[in-house]
Design an enzyme around this catalytic site. Structure first.
Site, PDB file in Angstrom:
ATOM      1  N   LYS A 160       0.871  -1.268  -0.095  1.00  0.00           N
ATOM      2  CA  LYS A 160       0.060  -0.022   0.058  1.00  0.00           C
ATOM      3  C   LYS A 160       1.022   1.014  -0.045  1.00  0.00           C
ATOM      4  O   LYS A 160       1.805   1.170   0.766  1.00  0.00           O
ATOM      5  CB  LYS A 160      -0.867   0.088   1.326  1.00  0.00           C
ATOM      6  CG  LYS A 160      -1.893   1.226   1.364  1.00  0.00           C
ATOM      7  CD  LYS A 160      -2.801   0.851   2.599  1.00  0.00           C
ATOM      8  CE  LYS A 160      -3.974   2.259   2.571  1.00  0.00           C
ATOM      9  NZ  LYS A 160      -4.834   1.919   3.930  1.00  0.00           N
ATOM     10  N   SER A 195      -9.217   2.661   2.307  1.00  0.00           N
ATOM     11  CA  SER A 195      -8.488   3.102   1.458  1.00  0.00           C
ATOM     12  C   SER A 195      -7.274   1.972   0.977  1.00  0.00           C
ATOM     13  O   SER A 195      -6.236   2.589   0.133  1.00  0.00           O
ATOM     14  CB  SER A 195      -7.480   4.105   2.362  1.00  0.00           C
ATOM     15  OG  SER A 195      -6.689   3.511   3.370  1.00  0.00           O
ATOM     16  N   SER A 244     -10.675   0.826   6.657  1.00  0.00           N
ATOM     17  CA  SER A 244      -9.827   0.898   5.339  1.00  0.00           C
ATOM     18  C   SER A 244      -9.056  -0.335   4.971  1.00  0.00           C
ATOM     19  O   SER A 244      -8.702  -0.605   3.520  1.00  0.00           O
ATOM     20  CB  SER A 244      -8.806   1.942   5.627  1.00  0.00           C
ATOM     21  OG  SER A 244      -9.120   3.161   5.622  1.00  0.00           O
TER      22      SER A 244
END
Length: 424
Positions: free
Chosen positions: A69, A138, A162
């Site tokens: 990420k 996210s 997220s």
């Protein structure tokens, strides 16, 4: 919704994984990336030549491709935190989690798309099950990459929902460990009271392997819990009808093998508001430099968060933290009577459109309480798209929760493979 069939329980089967993925496995991932990445857009940085020539170390994750990420720092790829402020930024060292995974033999396949500073402004990524829908946020890129088979593991994080939400929307397994379980060195934060590094994988075995590397503890065999609390949460009415049915079907499947009973947590209803208040207050501090020096490059979503946090007084912030600690004590008492809780992971299927990432309502409380959470795939909604379920354990019982999750996984329908990669 179609009639569901449960899988046969295999209680003695070890979930300590053999994550063997030789160069053939990496070559397959590269083939899938070449075929579907232009449509999905899971990566923001990728170097085929580097990956193809990478020689993994022997270890638990030898040859397993990992998507990192883009709030996690890497020396071999730029790290932008999902913001134009950091375009082209190249850290001098890897985050601790990246180093640990590579030490165990994992291959960093590239940086995966995140929302801006792991908040609400969406990136380019599309849901592999339906390219017209969000993969969630996210940890959008990591979730989509795992679901499509472009990586075997995805590094993710959670400050509100997220990790849990994209796991649910993309039909994969996700582990948000107990708060503080994994090192955050080299990971951009948003709210220190909640920021938690986690992992995404196709199944529980993948979560177990990653947890063994990042957290140090290894789960053993699947374990049948004695008592499950089915917690619809105070926000049940904010979920879709197909989510309700999916969770009730999951409860029925699990209840055929153990005791599942309703659990009301009405006394925890203020947890959502407490989470929002604490997160917004802390985000003002964490993003002080970006706001002071580059406010013109921040999204309306981040600016709204900062405005909200600026309006919170220090006294209100302290009062919220005290109340949060009280709720954490109260939830520990709940786990004196239940081995695990079953709860919604998201309001329903992934929403149509790429402008929003979905509602975090069904994870805010659990993040506030700092509980470990496992999201499991297998259930589907009215359009045949994934709807995850969420299992929660007492804080710092992560290995036991993974053992319960492996048992539950053996009863749920198998996860869906996105049609876009069905031929690979």
């Amino acid at each position: 919704m179609k009639t569901i069939e449960r899988k046969k329980v295999l209680p003695e089967r070890s979930i300590q994984p053999v994550m063997a993925s030789t160069q053939n496995g990496i070559d397959r991932m590269l083939k899938i990336i070449e075929a579907v990445e232009p449509q999905i857009g899971a990566f923001c940085a990728f170097d085929r030549a580097r990956i193809h020539g990478f020689v993994p170390r022997p270890g638990l994750l030898s040859g397993v491709g990992v998507g990192v990420k883009d709030i996690i720092e890497t020396k071999d790829f730029p790290t932008t935190y999902g913001s134009p402020i950091y375009d082209g930024f190249r850290p001098r060292a890897d985050a601790t989690c990246v180093s640990l995974l590579e030490r165990a033999g994992a291959v960093n396949m590239g940086k995966t798309v995140t929302t801006e500073f792991a908040f609400f402004r969406p990136g380019k990524t599309r849901n592999p099950h339906d390219l017209n829908r969000t993969p969630g946020g996210s940890s959008s890129g990591s979730a989509a990459a795992v679901a499509a088979g472009m990586v075997g593991l995805g590094l993710a994080s959670q400050t509100a929902a997220s990790l849990t939400r994209p796991a649910s929307y993309c039909g994969i397994a996700g582990l948000k460990p107990s708060f503080g379980s994994y090192s955050l060195a080299g990971v951009k934060g948003l709210a220190p009271s909640f920021d938690t590094l986690g992992v995404l994988a196709p199944n529980v075995a993948g979560l177990v392997a990653a947890h063994g590397v990042l957290g140090g503890g290894m789960a053993g065999h699947p374990v049948r819990p004695t008592r499950i609390g089915f917690c619809r949460t105070p926000w049940w009415n904010q979920g879709k009808a197909d989510m309700h049915l999916a969770l009730e079907n999951a409860a029925e499947l699990l209840g055929a093998e153990t005791l599942v009973e309703p659990l009301a947590l009405d006394g925890f209803v203020e947890g959502e508001g407490l989470h929002k208040l604490i997160m917004s207050y802390e985000a003002v501090q964490v993003l002080a430099s970006e706001y002071d020096n580059h406010a013109n490059l921040l999204s309306p979503q981040i600016l709204a968060l900062i405005r909200s946090g600026t309006a919170v007084s220090y006294d209100d912030y302290l009062a919220a933290r005290i109340k949060a600690r009280q709720l954490r004590r109260e939830i520990s008492e709940v786990f004196e009577n239940y081995d695990v809780l079953l709860a919604p992971a998201a309001p329903g299927e992934a929403p149509l459109g790429l402008e929003v990432t979905g509602d975090p309502i069904f994870s805010r409380l659990w993040t506030l309480l700092r509980l470990p959470s496992v999201t499991l795939p297998g259930m589907v909604g009215e359009n045949g798209l994934p709807i995850g379920i969420q299992l929660l354990g007492a804080r710092n019982t992560d290995e036991k929760l993974l053992e319960y999750a492996a048992w539950a996984e053996s009863l749920l329908p198998p996860r869906q493979i996105p049609k876009i990669v069905a031929n690979y």
